[in-house]
Motif scaffolding. Structure first.
Motif, PDB file in Angstrom:
ATOM      1  N   THR A 250      49.233   1.966   5.233  1.00  0.00           N
ATOM      2  CA  THR A 250      48.299   2.949   5.794  1.00  0.00           C
ATOM      3  C   THR A 250      48.485   3.076   7.295  1.00  0.00           C
ATOM      4  O   THR A 250      48.482   4.184   7.845  1.00  0.00           O
ATOM      5  CB  THR A 250      46.849   2.567   5.459  1.00  0.00           C
ATOM      6  N   ASP A 251      48.646   1.948   7.972  1.00  0.00           N
ATOM      7  CA  ASP A 251      48.837   1.974   9.422  1.00  0.00           C
ATOM      8  C   ASP A 251      50.170   2.626   9.780  1.00  0.00           C
ATOM      9  O   ASP A 251      50.265   3.345  10.787  1.00  0.00           O
ATOM     10  CB  ASP A 251      48.769   0.568   9.995  1.00  0.00           C
ATOM     11  N   LEU A 252      51.207   2.370   8.990  1.00  0.00           N
ATOM     12  CA  LEU A 252      52.510   2.991   9.243  1.00  0.00           C
ATOM     13  C   LEU A 252      52.407   4.511   9.113  1.00  0.00           C
ATOM     14  O   LEU A 252      52.917   5.256   9.966  1.00  0.00           O
ATOM     15  CB  LEU A 252      53.553   2.428   8.289  1.00  0.00           C
ATOM     16  N   ILE A 253      51.766   4.980   8.070  1.00  0.00           N
ATOM     17  CA  ILE A 253      51.609   6.426   7.868  1.00  0.00           C
ATOM     18  C   ILE A 253      50.804   7.030   9.011  1.00  0.00           C
ATOM     19  O   ILE A 253      51.165   8.083   9.552  1.00  0.00           O
ATOM     20  CB  ILE A 253      50.946   6.703   6.502  1.00  0.00           C
ATOM     21  N   ALA A 254      49.717   6.379   9.399  1.00  0.00           N
ATOM     22  CA  ALA A 254      48.897   6.881  10.498  1.00  0.00           C
ATOM     23  C   ALA A 254      49.678   6.905  11.801  1.00  0.00           C
ATOM     24  O   ALA A 254      49.584   7.860  12.588  1.00  0.00           O
ATOM     25  CB  ALA A 254      47.642   6.017  10.649  1.00  0.00           C
TER      26      ALA A 254
END
Length: 218
Positions: free
Chosen positions: A49-53
């Motif tokens: 999720t953090d990578l996508i964000a």
């Protein structure tokens, strides 16, 4: 054991960073996002999720996140039976275990991926515990993964060393109050690792093993 050697896994012990770059790139491409590979490489080490964000921004369609993550997982799963451990990883972990270090893994991987990584490392007898993404609410660069690894080892931060290959690793370790060691085998420049908190930097696990007696893991 009253001291802990905490290790990131992807890019630190197992040579997987560029597999993640390729499979994330394809997952984004399938969802009609043009994300350059160099940007993905810099983001590897963050949780999904953090990578996508980090790559798509907070104003993205967040309903796509789960589909992007699932696509990456499916694409990466093609490689699970042949993930390559970096040279001398097993020897390094066994040596540390013999020297009285509690060896703990701190990784964003879980489930079948984590099992495949441990098979690649092939040093289960030297690994005291594993802190996976299932065990924490916040991933790196938050300190929680490293702090949880220390809890599993029963060791205070001042008696621990964290080894990783990304700036996210170094920031997580620094925020958890442990000494940080960087390795270059994940593809991140030395200067970036040092700026993020690495007190020492080695080429790869084999180099760290060769220099062990004058390293923070002596």
């Amino acid at each position: 054991m009253d001291r802990a050697a905490v290790f990131d896994v992807d890019g630190t012990l197992v040579d997987t960073n560029h597999l993640h770059v390729t499979t994330w790139w394809e997952a984004f491409r399938q969802a009609e996002h043009r994300v350059p590979m160099h940007a993905i490489h810099r983001a590897v080490g963050l949780g999904s999720t953090d990578l996508i964000a980090h790559l798509l921004g907070e104003d993205r369609d967040k309903e796509q996140d789960s589909r992007l993550s699932a696509a990456h997982t499916a694409l990466y799963a093609q490689y699970l039976d042949r993930l390559p451990a970096l040279q001398n990883v097993g020897r390094l972990l066994r040596r540390l275990h013999r020297n009285g270090w509690a060896v703990v893994l701190a990784t964003s991987a879980s489930g079948p991926e984590l099992s495949a990584l441990r098979r690649a490392i092939d040093a289960d007898e030297a690994i005291a515990a594993t802190a996976s993404s299932d065990d924490v609410e916040e991933g790196k660069p938050a300190p929680e993964p490293v702090a949880h690894a220390l809890e599993l080892a029963g060791v205070p931060a001042e008696r621990a060393v964290f080894v990783g290959d990304t700036v996210w690793d170094m920031r997580a370790g620094s925020r958890a109050g442990v000494r940080c060691v960087g390795v270059l085998c994940g593809g991140i420049p030395r200067a970036d690792l040092e700026q993020a908190g690495a007190g020492a930097v080695y080429d790869d696990p084999a180099h760290l093993l060769a220099r062990l007696t004058d390293s923070p893991l002596a």
